[in-house]
Write a protein that holds these residues in place. Structure first.
Motif, PDB file in Angstrom:
ATOM      1  N   GLN A 178       0.767  -1.353  -0.050  1.00 14.07           N
ATOM      2  CA  GLN A 178      -0.075  -0.166  -0.089  1.00 14.07           C
ATOM      3  C   GLN A 178       0.780   1.275   0.182  1.00 14.07           C
ATOM      4  N   ASN A 179       2.133   0.806   0.482  1.00  8.41           N
ATOM      5  CA  ASN A 179       3.070   2.356   0.434  1.00  8.41           C
ATOM      6  C   ASN A 179       3.772   2.416  -0.710  1.00  8.41           C
ATOM      7  N   LYS A 180       3.107   1.932  -2.141  1.00  8.25           N
ATOM      8  CA  LYS A 180       3.856   1.961  -3.219  1.00  8.25           C
ATOM      9  C   LYS A 180       2.737   2.601  -4.370  1.00  8.25           C
ATOM     10  N   ASP A 181       3.218   3.241  -5.443  1.00  7.41           N
ATOM     11  CA  ASP A 181       2.558   3.862  -6.233  1.00  7.41           C
ATOM     12  C   ASP A 181       1.594   2.809  -7.070  1.00  7.41           C
ATOM     13  N   ASP A 182       0.684   3.200  -7.722  1.00 10.04           N
ATOM     14  CA  ASP A 182      -0.296   2.124  -8.382  1.00 10.04           C
ATOM     15  C   ASP A 182       0.508   1.319  -9.463  1.00 10.04           C
ATOM     16  N   ARG A 183       1.451   1.881 -10.264  1.00 10.13           N
ATOM     17  CA  ARG A 183       2.304   0.988 -11.240  1.00 10.13           C
ATOM     18  C   ARG A 183       3.063  -0.026 -10.538  1.00 10.13           C
ATOM     19  N   ASP A 184       3.829   0.240  -9.234  1.00  9.46           N
ATOM     20  CA  ASP A 184       4.457  -0.452  -8.637  1.00  9.46           C
ATOM     21  C   ASP A 184       3.793  -1.590  -8.120  1.00  9.46           C
ATOM     22  N   ARG A 185       2.617  -1.188  -7.472  1.00 10.06           N
ATOM     23  CA  ARG A 185       1.789  -2.241  -6.645  1.00 10.06           C
ATOM     24  C   ARG A 185       1.116  -3.246  -7.873  1.00 10.06           C
ATOM     25  N   GLN A 186       0.796  -2.535  -9.050  1.00  9.81           N
ATOM     26  CA  GLN A 186       0.177  -3.495  -9.965  1.00  9.81           C
ATOM     27  C   GLN A 186       1.177  -4.512 -10.425  1.00  9.81           C
ATOM     28  N   SER A 187       2.376  -4.205 -10.668  1.00  9.01           N
ATOM     29  CA  SER A 187       3.548  -4.979 -11.161  1.00  9.01           C
ATOM     30  C   SER A 187       3.733  -5.921 -10.017  1.00  9.01           C
ATOM     31  N   VAL A 188       3.851  -5.632  -8.546  1.00  9.69           N
ATOM     32  CA  VAL A 188       3.917  -6.563  -7.605  1.00  9.69           C
ATOM     33  C   VAL A 188       2.935  -7.813  -7.619  1.00  9.69           C
ATOM     34  N   ALA A 189       1.530  -7.197  -7.899  1.00 10.59           N
ATOM     35  CA  ALA A 189       0.478  -8.354  -8.017  1.00 10.59           C
ATOM     36  C   ALA A 189       0.737  -9.014  -9.154  1.00 10.59           C
ATOM     37  N   GLU A 190       1.147  -8.693 -10.441  1.00  7.31           N
ATOM     38  CA  GLU A 190       1.216  -9.350 -11.632  1.00  7.31           C
ATOM     39  C   GLU A 190       2.484 -10.780 -11.406  1.00  7.31           C
ATOM     40  N   ASN A 191       3.686  -9.956 -10.726  1.00  8.61           N
ATOM     41  CA  ASN A 191       4.579 -10.893 -10.570  1.00  8.61           C
ATOM     42  C   ASN A 191       4.468 -11.919  -9.522  1.00  8.61           C
ATOM     43  N   MET A 192       3.642 -11.665  -8.421  1.00 11.65           N
ATOM     44  CA  MET A 192       3.142 -12.580  -7.568  1.00 11.65           C
ATOM     45  C   MET A 192       2.329 -13.521  -8.221  1.00 11.65           C
ATOM     46  N   GLN A 193       1.564 -13.172  -9.166  1.00 13.31           N
ATOM     47  CA  GLN A 193       0.567 -14.286  -9.895  1.00 13.31           C
ATOM     48  C   GLN A 193       1.749 -15.217 -10.679  1.00 13.31           C
ATOM     49  N   ARG A 194       2.634 -14.814 -11.060  1.00 14.76           N
ATOM     50  CA  ARG A 194       3.359 -15.255 -12.131  1.00 14.76           C
ATOM     51  C   ARG A 194       4.355 -16.552 -11.118  1.00 14.76           C
ATOM     52  N   VAL A 195       4.593 -16.280  -9.905  1.00 13.37           N
ATOM     53  CA  VAL A 195       5.366 -17.102  -9.175  1.00 13.37           C
ATOM     54  C   VAL A 195       4.317 -17.969  -8.352  1.00 13.37           C
ATOM     55  N   GLY A 196       3.273 -17.854  -8.680  1.00 10.45           N
ATOM     56  CA  GLY A 196       2.170 -18.778  -7.824  1.00 10.45           C
ATOM     57  C   GLY A 196       1.797 -18.470  -6.523  1.00 10.45           C
TER      58      GLY A 196
END
Length: 216
Positions: A178-196
């Motif tokens: 939550q302490n990151k901007d929208d694009r960083d947070r969205q990228s985190v979500a996408e990468n977490m999805q990628r690694v399962g």
């Protein structure tokens, strides 16, 4: 528990969801100056006074005799967690000012302990825990206590004791970028999805940033 403002979890429904979906709690207590913990599944019982946690322990476990009724205890329920690489932040590749971290979700429940050495109470707790957890893993014909021989179940029930915790406080942390901007947070979500790490990805994707703005 130290809770940074950005990560405070105050939604009652979310706190309850964590307890019910991740019922294996870590029960911490202190006897004669020694801190210890046991790990057991709990049943959450809501009430107007704050609710109850119910469980059972082996009769051989000394906790139910050593811990006085009314003693304060802490139960920790741990939900999802995941490592976050700095490389997942688009801003890292522009400014090189990011470091690794860990996202997680936990709930702490404080309350007063009580042991209940009553076969009827024990039977009810075991039956309800069985029903709720069988529903998670069996699509058809979940196991129930009556599937086993009655004398076998009766003998096992004599070997366990019920415990109950009257809840006095429930607090939680949802650390989900939550302490990151929208694009960083969205990228985190996408990468977490990628690694399962799909559930943590969902939590990050639906989190609000530190200013309270949901990601679009």
């Amino acid at each position: 528990m130290y809770i940074p403002e950005a990560f405070e979890e105050s939604r009652e429904l979310e706190l309850t969801r964590v307890i019910e979906q991740f019922p294996l709690g870590s029960l911490s207590y202190c006897v004669n100056g020694r801190i210890d913990a046991i790990h057991i599944p709990f049943e959450y019982v809501p009430s107007a006074r704050g609710g109850l946690l119910r469980a059972h322990v082996s009769r051989a476990n000394p906790i139910w005799k050593a811990l006085a009724n009314g003693a304060e205890v802490l139960v920790v329920f741990r939900s999802e967690d995941a490592y976050v690489s700095p490389n997942w932040y688009p801003s890292k590749h522009e400014f090189h000012r990011q470091v690794p971290t860990w996202n997680y979700q936990v709930v702490h429940v404080r309350g007063h302990f009580r042991a209940i050495d009553d076969e009827k109470v024990v039977r009810g707790i075991v039956a309800r825990l069985t029903r709720s957890n069988e529903a998670r893993v069996q699509e058809t014909k979940p196991w129930k206590m009556s599937d086993s021989a009655a004398d076998y179940i009766d003998a096992l029930l004599k070997e366990i004791v019920a415990i109950e915790i009257e809840i006095t406080q429930t607090i939680g942390i949802t650390k989900a970028s939550q302490n990151k901007d929208d694009r960083d947070r969205q990228s985190v979500a996408e990468n977490m999805q990628r690694v399962g790490k799909c559930e943590m990805s969902r939590i990050v994707a639906h989190a609000k940033n530190a200013q309270g703005t949901p990601r679009s």
